[in-house]
Design a protein around this motif. Structure first.
Motif, mmCIF file in Angstrom:
data_model
loop_
_atom_site.group_PDB
_atom_site.id
_atom_site.type_symbol
_atom_site.label_atom_id
_atom_site.label_comp_id
_atom_site.label_asym_id
_atom_site.label_seq_id
_atom_site.Cartn_x
_atom_site.Cartn_y
_atom_site.Cartn_z
ATOM 1 N N PRO A 1 0.825 -1.205 0.000
ATOM 2 C CA PRO A 1 0.000 0.000 0.000
ATOM 3 C C PRO A 1 0.853 1.246 0.000
ATOM 4 O O PRO A 1 1.945 1.252 0.537
ATOM 5 C CB PRO A 1 -0.785 -0.125 1.308
ATOM 6 C CG PRO A 1 0.123 -0.910 2.194
ATOM 7 C CD PRO A 1 0.858 -1.865 1.276
ATOM 8 N N SER B 1 0.012 -3.300 4.995
ATOM 9 C CA SER B 1 -0.491 -4.493 4.335
ATOM 10 C C SER B 1 -0.746 -5.571 5.374
ATOM 11 O O SER B 1 0.160 -6.032 6.036
ATOM 12 C CB SER B 1 0.546 -4.999 3.319
ATOM 13 O OG SER B 1 0.176 -6.250 2.807
ATOM 14 N N GLY C 1 -4.318 0.530 -2.097
ATOM 15 C CA GLY C 1 -3.099 1.293 -2.290
ATOM 16 C C GLY C 1 -3.396 2.760 -2.515
ATOM 17 O O GLY C 1 -4.551 3.174 -2.693
#
Length: 370
Positions: free
Chosen positions: A31, A36, A300
């Motif tokens: 991300p 994550s 993201g």
């Protein structure tokens, strides 16, 4: 009136005690500024966040009468703070701790004023309490505790706790402690509070903090008008979010089913979503098999949802090309819908999806159709 609404919304986003700019390549499956939640050894996992007790951190001192900012920075496990508002429709709001970590002194709060949800990460230490992450229009639940997204943290409260302590915010506003023994009566009781004043261009904001509670009242005045938000109730309850599950039936028609997810503080989002993806429909297998794991899940900074599965996603699927395509579309629409995203980058053990029927190129995303 529009100006007042705007000022209030800014105050809600920045001044409550309770996007990220780094851009990563899709192929890195990390991300941009978000953590994550993954089981991959090379990535810090959300499981490393240790559940904390609902208690106020203490600071040792030779002077027992000395107060510290951490006394006004309570951990809030599974507690929803509800504030009643007067003077503006957006003055009422609630806040909830998505995640908190006592070791780092950080709490991730979700704030909802009926018009939008904002997620903030607050950090408390011996010097002060600051906002280090602020993400607006955030209706999904990712763990942001380990990231800083603001160029200059906004200090909400600063030591020493005494009248006259003053500091300047990055936008030039002056903030200072204007009283340390202000008695405030609110629906849940009477408290001695610290009064913090922020001088605005067209008005003034006063916020009141009580020990072991945090923010109990905010008051904004401008041109003879006053808008207030007052703590009226603290509820022991999980956070409830909605998710729509999309799945194909035997006739290869895409169906949908509304689901609710209950989150306690520090629950891991991907595990809750994994459970829903595994649920059987019409007596048949779910979107993924019981043996399939959702290794990581996050949005993201590019607005793409990154979802990595175990190899069982492919080996346990046992479907023809057409039905396999529909299963992947169902997963894509389900995850994309939860995050409000248009694309999903789906991988298997950090590699592009590849089966006997479908092969995705490195970096190739699946489009959300719903």
């Amino acid at each position: 009136m529009k100006k007042i609404v705007l000022v209030l919304l800014l105050g809600l986003a920045m001044l409550t005690l309770i996007s990220c700019t780094d851009k990563d390549d899709k192929n890195n499956s990390k991300p941009g500024g978000e953590i994550s939640e993954t089981v991959t050894p090379s990535v810090t996992t959300a499981e490393t966040v240790t559940p904390t007790e609902t208690a106020t951190p203490t600071v040792s001192s030779d002077n027992e009468n000395t107060e510290h900012v951490l006394d006004y920075f309570p951990y809030r496990e599974n507690k929803q703070y509800l504030y009643e508002g007067k003077g503006n429709e957006y003055a009422s709001f609630w806040s909830y701790a998505d995640y908190q970590d006592k070791d780092s002194g950080r709490i991730q709060l979700r704030l909802d004023n009926g018009g939008t949800q904002t997620v903030q990460v607050l950090e408390g230490n011996n010097n002060g309490i600051s906002i280090i992450v602020s993400k607006e229009e955030c209706y999904y639940r990712d763990n942001l505790l380990k990231y800083n997204s603001v160029e200059e943290p906004e200090v909400l409260l600063k030591e020493p706790i005494k009248k006259g302590t003053e500091w300047t915010l990055s936008d030039g506003r002056k903030r200072y402690i204007s009283d340390t023994e202000k008695e405030i009566s609110i629906p849940i009781g009477k408290y001695k509070t610290i009064e913090v004043t922020t001088d605005e261009k067209e008005g003034k904001t006063k916020e009141y903090y009580a020990k072991e509670l945090g923010l109990v009242k905010r008051e904004y005045t401008t041109n003879g008008m006053t808008v207030t938000s007052t703590l009226k109730e603290i509820k022991d309850t999980p956070l409830i979010q909605n998710l729509t599950l999309y799945y194909p039936n035997e006739d290869e028609k895409m169906l949908k089913e509304a689901k609710t997810i209950k989150f306690n503080t520090n629950d891991i989002t991907r595990l809750k979503v994994q459970e829903l993806l595994r649920e059987k429909h019409e007596g048949k297998q779910g979107l993924i098999s019981v043996g399939t794991s959702l290794n990581s899940l996050y949005e993201g900074s590019d607005g793409i949802v990154y979802a990595d599965f175990s190899k069982d996603l492919i080996s346990d699927m046992n479907a023809g090309a057409g039905f396999e395509q529909m299963l992947l579309q169902g997963i894509t629409d389900t995850l994309g819908g939860y995050y409000g995203a248009k694309e999903v980058y789906l991988t298997v053990n950090q590699k592009p999806y590849e089966s006997g029927h479908i092969i995705l190129k490195k970096g190739e995303t699946l489009k959300v159709s719903k």
